[in-house]
Design a protein around this motif. Sequence first.
Motif, PDB file in Angstrom:
ATOM      1  N   MET A   9       7.009   0.094   6.073  1.00  0.00           N
ATOM      2  CA  MET A   9       6.716  -1.286   5.688  1.00  0.00           C
ATOM      3  C   MET A   9       7.988  -2.130   5.678  1.00  0.00           C
ATOM      4  N   VAL A  10       9.083  -1.582   5.169  1.00  0.00           N
ATOM      5  CA  VAL A  10      10.313  -2.360   5.021  1.00  0.00           C
ATOM      6  C   VAL A  10      10.861  -2.786   6.384  1.00  0.00           C
ATOM      7  N   ILE A  11      10.892  -1.861   7.322  1.00  0.00           N
ATOM      8  CA  ILE A  11      11.516  -2.168   8.616  1.00  0.00           C
ATOM      9  C   ILE A  11      10.746  -3.258   9.372  1.00  0.00           C
ATOM     10  N   PRO A  12       9.405  -3.172   9.505  1.00  0.00           N
ATOM     11  CA  PRO A  12       8.703  -4.265  10.197  1.00  0.00           C
ATOM     12  C   PRO A  12       8.869  -5.615   9.494  1.00  0.00           C
ATOM     13  N   VAL A  13       8.859  -5.624   8.176  1.00  0.00           N
ATOM     14  CA  VAL A  13       8.995  -6.900   7.468  1.00  0.00           C
ATOM     15  C   VAL A  13      10.399  -7.463   7.686  1.00  0.00           C
ATOM     16  N   ASP A  14      11.423  -6.599   7.652  1.00  0.00           N
ATOM     17  CA  ASP A  14      12.791  -7.057   7.917  1.00  0.00           C
ATOM     18  C   ASP A  14      12.911  -7.642   9.323  1.00  0.00           C
ATOM     19  N   ARG A  15      12.103  -7.143  10.245  1.00  0.00           N
ATOM     20  CA  ARG A  15      12.135  -7.661  11.626  1.00  0.00           C
ATOM     21  C   ARG A  15      11.270  -8.905  11.798  1.00  0.00           C
ATOM     22  N   GLN A  16      10.746  -9.403  10.684  1.00  0.00           N
ATOM     23  CA  GLN A  16       9.840 -10.551  10.702  1.00  0.00           C
ATOM     24  C   GLN A  16       8.568 -10.235  11.487  1.00  0.00           C
ATOM     25  N   GLU A  17       8.132  -8.990  11.390  1.00  0.00           N
ATOM     26  CA  GLU A  17       6.889  -8.569  12.030  1.00  0.00           C
ATOM     27  C   GLU A  17       5.854  -8.168  10.974  1.00  0.00           C
ATOM     28  N   GLY A  18       6.060  -8.643   9.755  1.00  0.00           N
ATOM     29  CA  GLY A  18       5.174  -8.262   8.662  1.00  0.00           C
ATOM     30  C   GLY A  18       3.742  -8.736   8.863  1.00  0.00           C
ATOM     31  N   ASP A  19       3.555  -9.868   9.557  1.00  0.00           N
ATOM     32  CA  ASP A  19       2.193 -10.388   9.762  1.00  0.00           C
ATOM     33  C   ASP A  19       1.338  -9.432  10.582  1.00  0.00           C
ATOM     34  N   SER A  20       1.975  -8.546  11.316  1.00  0.00           N
ATOM     35  CA  SER A  20       1.199  -7.623  12.158  1.00  0.00           C
ATOM     36  C   SER A  20       0.802  -6.360  11.409  1.00  0.00           C
ATOM     37  N   LEU A  21       1.261  -6.202  10.174  1.00  0.00           N
ATOM     38  CA  LEU A  21       0.915  -4.995   9.415  1.00  0.00           C
ATOM     39  C   LEU A  21      -0.537  -5.079   8.937  1.00  0.00           C
ATOM     40  N   PRO A  22      -1.300  -3.999   9.110  1.00  0.00           N
ATOM     41  CA  PRO A  22      -2.672  -4.018   8.575  1.00  0.00           C
ATOM     42  C   PRO A  22      -2.644  -3.954   7.044  1.00  0.00           C
TER      43      PRO A  22
END
Length: 240
Positions: free
Chosen positions: A1-14
């Motif tokens: 969770m931390v890595i995608p959000v840090d990459r500003q890809e958090g919106d794509s997380l289910p």
Amino acid sequence: MVIPVDRQEGDSLPVSTFVGREDGEFPSGTAAYEKRGVASSVPSWHIDKCIQCNQCSFVCPHSAVRPVLLSDDEVKAAPAGFETAAAKGKGLEGLNYRMQVSVLDCLGCGSCANVCPVDALEMKPLGEEEAQAANWEYAMTVSEKSDKMDKNSVKGSQFCMPYFEFSGACAGCGETPYIKVITQLYGDRMMIANATGCSSIWGASAPSMPYCQDKTAEVLRGQTHCSRTMPSMVSVWLQA
Ligand code: SF4
Ligand code: SF4
């Protein structure tokens, strides 16, 4: 969770990613894993000039420069280039001293170099100091020796672990050094209720959490931080 959000890809997380965290709870201490390396220049320590006052560590807003006390055995186990000097000061007899910079966590503000009374820190391009990253990793494995000096002094406080490190505050922030030293004095038993404002932005910028815990202790010690309570209330409670 931390890595995608840090990459500003958090919106794509289910949504299922957050099962078990429905209350908004985040793990503490995640800022330590960012290692952003964003400073164009970082401090380089001149061991021969240093008088071991620890003022540089005291003023650093990001806990990115810290004094380290080592036994002779810890010096022997250190990587090549990990220079140390005989520690100065009552209670530090027989120990070795080093001021260690985390060049990948430093924001290059220069506060440490500016406060140094003897010009023992020189700002240099990050590319010339990258080898310090390995020295930092080793320095963080050395046993804490905060009981050797009175922690109610500028010098003694900086041998204590900061339970607040590598926040996303602006370079040179004037608030975070105060929070850092509070955590060095009382951080193993603090609870913080934090209203929204600068202190919640650098204090809980999900997913990178600078408030942290001492994972090496037998009993887990450290911060409990709660952000966004009532807008007019910022309180710090010390547990008895
Ligand atoms: S330059 Fe700023 S952020 Fe970097 S170690 Fe010095 S005080 Fe800390
Ligand atoms: S402020 Fe300067 S003299 Fe004091 S500990 Fe830091 S590098 Fe050494």
